[in-house]
Write a protein that holds these residues in place. Structure first.
Motif, mmCIF file in Angstrom:
data_model
loop_
_atom_site.group_PDB
_atom_site.id
_atom_site.type_symbol
_atom_site.label_atom_id
_atom_site.label_comp_id
_atom_site.label_asym_id
_atom_site.label_seq_id
_atom_site.Cartn_x
_atom_site.Cartn_y
_atom_site.Cartn_z
ATOM 1 N N HIS A 1 21.510 66.954 19.713
ATOM 2 C CA HIS A 1 20.128 66.646 19.478
ATOM 3 C C HIS A 1 19.260 67.641 19.513
ATOM 4 C CE1 HIS A 1 20.733 62.275 19.643
ATOM 5 N NE2 HIS A 1 21.542 62.339 20.909
ATOM 6 N N PHE A 2 19.831 68.772 20.172
ATOM 7 C CA PHE A 2 19.056 70.140 20.014
ATOM 8 C C PHE A 2 18.881 70.509 18.732
ATOM 9 C CE2 PHE A 2 19.122 74.929 19.961
ATOM 10 C CZ PHE A 2 18.314 75.306 20.693
ATOM 11 N N GLN B 1 20.419 65.141 10.771
ATOM 12 C CA GLN B 1 19.108 65.946 10.965
ATOM 13 C C GLN B 1 19.386 67.236 11.663
ATOM 14 O OE1 GLN B 1 16.297 63.678 13.073
ATOM 15 N NE2 GLN B 1 15.165 65.424 13.563
ATOM 16 N N VAL C 1 16.655 69.830 11.894
ATOM 17 C CA VAL C 1 15.309 70.637 12.218
ATOM 18 C C VAL C 1 15.341 72.001 13.016
ATOM 19 C CG1 VAL C 1 12.824 70.247 12.906
ATOM 20 C CG2 VAL C 1 13.956 68.298 11.726
ATOM 21 N N MET C 2 15.704 71.716 14.191
ATOM 22 C CA MET C 2 15.664 72.850 15.108
ATOM 23 C C MET C 2 16.869 73.887 14.324
ATOM 24 S SD MET C 2 14.293 73.969 18.025
ATOM 25 C CE MET C 2 14.720 75.098 19.345
ATOM 26 N N THR D 1 9.402 65.911 18.669
ATOM 27 C CA THR D 1 10.630 65.212 18.177
ATOM 28 C C THR D 1 10.427 64.435 17.175
ATOM 29 O OG1 THR D 1 11.527 65.214 20.413
ATOM 30 C CG2 THR D 1 12.194 63.580 19.078
ATOM 31 N N MET D 2 11.289 64.485 16.083
ATOM 32 C CA MET D 2 11.392 63.792 14.941
ATOM 33 C C MET D 2 12.511 62.748 14.780
ATOM 34 S SD MET D 2 10.298 66.486 12.217
ATOM 35 C CE MET D 2 9.545 68.182 13.033
ATOM 36 N N TYR E 1 15.662 70.329 26.539
ATOM 37 C CA TYR E 1 15.589 71.438 26.535
ATOM 38 C C TYR E 1 13.851 71.720 26.723
ATOM 39 C CZ TYR E 1 14.600 75.933 23.614
ATOM 40 O OH TYR E 1 14.056 77.218 23.195
ATOM 41 N N LYS E 2 13.076 70.909 26.210
ATOM 42 C CA LYS E 2 11.534 70.810 26.489
ATOM 43 C C LYS E 2 11.342 70.351 27.916
ATOM 44 C CE LYS E 2 9.526 69.943 22.189
ATOM 45 N NZ LYS E 2 8.690 68.909 21.133
ATOM 46 N N ALA F 1 21.277 62.245 14.761
ATOM 47 C CA ALA F 1 21.188 63.414 15.029
ATOM 48 C C ALA F 1 22.217 64.220 14.027
ATOM 49 C CB ALA F 1 21.831 63.703 16.291
ATOM 50 N N TYR G 1 18.051 62.264 24.529
ATOM 51 C CA TYR G 1 17.971 63.327 23.632
ATOM 52 C C TYR G 1 18.275 64.711 24.493
ATOM 53 C CZ TYR G 1 16.683 60.589 19.532
ATOM 54 O OH TYR G 1 16.542 59.680 18.538
ATOM 55 N N GLY H 1 16.486 68.717 16.532
ATOM 56 C CA GLY H 1 15.129 68.853 17.108
ATOM 57 C C GLY H 1 14.819 67.646 17.617
ATOM 58 N N GLN H 2 15.659 67.201 18.321
ATOM 59 C CA GLN H 2 15.404 65.644 19.125
ATOM 60 C C GLN H 2 15.312 66.018 20.441
ATOM 61 O OE1 GLN H 2 18.508 63.002 17.295
ATOM 62 N NE2 GLN H 2 16.982 62.525 15.795
ATOM 63 N N PHE H 3 14.092 65.841 20.931
ATOM 64 C CA PHE H 3 13.932 66.237 22.476
ATOM 65 C C PHE H 3 13.373 65.220 23.269
ATOM 66 C CE2 PHE H 3 13.612 70.075 19.894
ATOM 67 C CZ PHE H 3 14.611 70.862 20.308
ATOM 68 N N GLN I 1 17.518 84.034 31.041
ATOM 69 C CA GLN I 1 16.044 83.524 31.088
ATOM 70 C C GLN I 1 15.363 84.873 30.995
ATOM 71 O OE1 GLN I 1 15.536 80.394 30.931
ATOM 72 N NE2 GLN I 1 13.210 80.397 31.080
ATOM 73 N N LYS J 1 17.920 74.561 31.919
ATOM 74 C CA LYS J 1 18.224 75.788 31.548
ATOM 75 C C LYS J 1 19.560 75.977 30.976
ATOM 76 C CE LYS J 1 14.610 77.479 33.869
ATOM 77 N NZ LYS J 1 13.714 76.369 33.606
ATOM 78 N N ASP K 1 10.139 73.851 33.409
ATOM 79 C CA ASP K 1 9.254 74.627 32.242
ATOM 80 C C ASP K 1 10.300 75.225 31.354
ATOM 81 O OD1 ASP K 1 6.935 73.943 33.114
ATOM 82 O OD2 ASP K 1 6.692 75.670 34.454
ATOM 83 N N ARG K 2 10.309 75.093 30.133
ATOM 84 C CA ARG K 2 10.844 75.884 28.981
ATOM 85 C C ARG K 2 10.548 77.283 29.222
ATOM 86 N NH1 ARG K 2 15.178 76.497 28.059
ATOM 87 N NH2 ARG K 2 15.293 78.447 27.381
ATOM 88 N N GLY L 1 10.621 78.699 20.976
ATOM 89 C CA GLY L 1 10.352 78.692 22.520
ATOM 90 C C GLY L 1 9.443 77.330 22.673
ATOM 91 N N GLU M 1 10.527 64.070 25.567
ATOM 92 C CA GLU M 1 9.203 64.805 25.591
ATOM 93 C C GLU M 1 8.317 64.520 27.009
ATOM 94 O OE1 GLU M 1 7.762 66.604 23.287
ATOM 95 O OE2 GLU M 1 8.997 65.974 21.461
ATOM 96 N N PRO N 1 20.547 76.581 28.158
ATOM 97 C CA PRO N 1 20.634 77.652 27.261
ATOM 98 C C PRO N 1 20.799 79.043 27.696
ATOM 99 C CG PRO N 1 18.974 76.171 26.419
ATOM 100 C CD PRO N 1 19.390 75.571 27.981
#
Lengths: 358, 258
Positions: free
Chosen positions: A240-241, B82, B84-85, B73-74, A262-263, B79, A259, A244-246, B206, A267, A310-311, B68, A248, A269
């Motif tokens: 999902h990362f 797709q 994207v990221m 999300t699309m 990340y957003k 998954a 999903y 680009g499926q996060f 981080q 932590k 927070d990212r 960052g 929100e 990553p």
């Protein structure tokens, strides 16, 4: 040393069958990332080697490492490890108390000089001569130095001993200091986490007792077999990362679909640990699987990396609520504005000059 | 014999005949093009590096920002269908590798290229005259000097900016960037062997991410100033700027000496 039983003796005495013993050896080999050829080696070591004495001391800590340790997923692993490391001193787990307990510590140090392993849970505070943590009437830092003097190796259990954890978070009023900054002349193996995963703890001890040496360590002194990859690298939500499926918002539809977090400040990553493969509580789950981001508890200074949600990390040097984008964006806007003003003045000056020349 | 003496091959009325035929050239113009000179400053590898670097940095800033702060999300497909990221990160890494190779090529060219190719890599900090000229250039930018000076390469202020943001800045971004890439490449990989120690130094990944992110903003700020200053100098200074990075020739607008 010859009077001490072997690991195998202890196991048999505890009613563990040989079949179960061989199962344990296979499981341990697998957990340590060793091939099947190592199973008989582990078995042989267990059958012939005397148990290694371990002194387990507690500084500033919350005992979550001990709690984790005694909940090792494979019950056999817990029993075996607890009994095979002839735990001669552990003020939380031992029956003795007070003077008797301190005498046991002194006995072990003298009897096994240079041969025992010192396991440290928590860390010593150094301010006020270490008076913020008193064990047996003396500052803990003195007990630590005393016990470390003749130790063969030291295991730093958990984020406290490895990095300082919450008691060392800014401004660190007691000057809580990780073990490797106090004891500098002994091999130290860091097993960070708050707490570390039980199987990781038992795995490290089993490796050290079986092979009589430290496991391979990474640059930060952590056992490479458990800490060489990030949570993110083996996370089951990684597809999902990449897609680009996060998630929100908490509780949105994406959260229900599982999903990537990340957003939401996960932590994963930036955190080196084995949670996404070994998991917790008998392999039942781990934070991300339960829908909450990783908080990075096995990383150095994880309490001082801003919010868990927070990212982008807040940077305290630039005010209370500023992250890299806010700092950089503001600076870029200021510079952009200055450039616009400068361009306008330049144009005026140029027009003025032309008028003078004309 | 008389080879060293300039003999116009043509009669006086034929000089610049083509320019005169266009009808717009005044006598002053013709006098000027007879005097004005150009210097070949930026050799082809430097120019190519500049534009490749500019393109790579633009891609890196945009994709880096999106790493960052990812796009919303699309749900284009499942998954596994797709990416994207994944594509954003791919573009970031690909541009970073081009930038890295380019930077090493640029360093190589500093050794084999002309003297202007070396200017970016050192600042004559022990030369008091350099600091005086730097101050003078600052005064020019603060509208305190009436006329600018002539420079063949970078002026002292640009020299310092170029050294800080490109030589040091790119080194920092390449270093931290590869240390971050090493995390995914894995321990024992080439990026890890080369730059993994940086993570050991910073301790927490981080923190390393935050430093890399702040570095991006420093580069963005440099870009704003750099583009503005180049265009402004092109218009207001006594030499060409923008076209110099295309042709390599620095052209001078007058024959006054400072």
């Amino acid at each position: 040393m010859s009077t001490i039983e072997t690991f195998y003796d202890v196991m048999r005495r505890q009613g563990i069958t040989r079949r179960s013993f061989m199962k344990y050896c296979s499981l341990t080999a697998a957990a340590l990332g060793l091939g099947p050829a190592y199973v008989p080696k582990i078995a042989e070591a267990m059958e012939t080697k005397p148990r290694t004495p371990v002194i387990w001391v507690h500084g500033l800590e919350c005992t979550c490492c001990s709690e984790s340790f005694i909940r090792s997923a494979h019950p056999l692993a817990k029993d075996v490890v607890l009994s095979m490391i002839s735990l001669d001193y552990d003020d939380t787990l031992m029956a003795a108390a007070g003077t008797a307990a301190e005498a046991a510590l002194q006995d072990t140090i003298e009897k096994y000089k240079g041969n025992y392993i010192l396991a440290v849970e928590g860390n010593p505070p150094l301010n006020e001569d270490g008076m913020f943590c008193i064990v047996g009437g003396k500052p803990f830092v003195e007990q630590l130095k005393h016990a470390a003097e003749h130790a063969k190796a030291i295991i730093s259990w958990g984020a406290c001993a490895s990095y300082g954890c919450v008691q060392a978070a800014a401004p660190n009023p007691t000057r809580a200091t990780p073990v490797h900054k106090v004891i500098t002349d002994k091999p130290i193996i860091k097993v960070p986490g708050c707490p570390p995963i039980a199987e990781v703890m038992t795995g490290v001890i089993t490796y050290m007792l079986t092979f009589d040496r430290l496991p391979e360590l990474d640059r930060q002194g952590r056992p490479a077999m458990f800490y060489s990859q990030r949570i993110h690298d083996k996370c089951y939500r990684r597809p999902h990362f990449d897609a680009g499926q996060f998630v929100e918002h908490w509780d949105d539809d994406y959260a229900r679909k599982g999903y990537c977090l990340y957003k939401m400040g996960c932590k994963g990553p930036t955190t080196y640990n084995a949670c996404s493969t070994v998991r917790w509580n008998d392999g039942v789950s781990f934070p991300i699987q339960s829908g909450h981001g990783c908080i990075g508890c096995s990383e150095d200074g994880f309490w001082d990396q801003g919010s868990f949600y927070d990212r982008l990390t807040n940077i305290k040097q630039f005010g209370i609520e500023a992250n890299a984008d806010k700092v950089g964006g503001t600076a870029a806007a200021v510079v952009g504005g200055a450039v616009a003003v400068h361009a306008a003045v330049s144009a005026l000056k140029r027009a003025q000059k032309k008028n003078e020349e004309a | 014999m008389s080879d060293k003496i300039f003999h116009p091959a043509r009669e006086a009325h034929e000089i610049f005949e083509a320019s005169r035929l266009t009808g717009d050239a005044t006598l002053a113009d013709l006098e000027s093009i007879r005097h004005s000179t150009s210097v070949y400053v930026y050799q082809a590898p430097v120019r190519i590096w500049h534009w490749v670097n500019a393109l790579a940095i633009t891609v890196l800033c945009v994709t880096g920002y999106l790493i960052g702060r990812p796009l919303p999300t699309m749900q284009i497909a499942e998954a596994y269908d797709q990416f994207v990221m994944g594509y954003v990160r791919f573009a970031h890494f690909a541009a970073a590798m081009i930038l890295t190779v380019g930077f090493f090529g640029r360093i190589y060219w500093a050794f084999v290229g002309n003297s202007h190719a070396r200017q970016m890599f050192y600042v004559p900090i022990f030369n008091p005259r350099f600091w005086r000229e730097l101050l003078w250039e600052l005064r020019w930018y603060m509208f305190l000097e009436k006329h600018p000076k002539k420079y063949v390469g970078h002026n002292p202020l640009a020299h310092v900016a170029m050294f800080c943001f490109m030589t040091l800045g790119l080194t920092f971004m390449i270093g931290t960037g590869w240390a971050l890439y090493a995390e995914g490449a894995g321990q024992g990989s080439l990026p890890d062997t080369a730059m993994g120690w940086l993570l050991g130094l910073v301790q927490n990944s981080q923190r390393l991410h935050t430093l890399h992110h702040l570095g991006m903003w420093a580069i963005v700020i440099f870009m704003i100033i750099h583009i503005y200053a180049a265009i402004r100098e092109d218009i207001m200074s006594r030499q060409s700027m923008v076209s110099t990075m295309i042709s390599g020739h620095r052209m001078f607008k007058d024959d006054r000496i400072d």
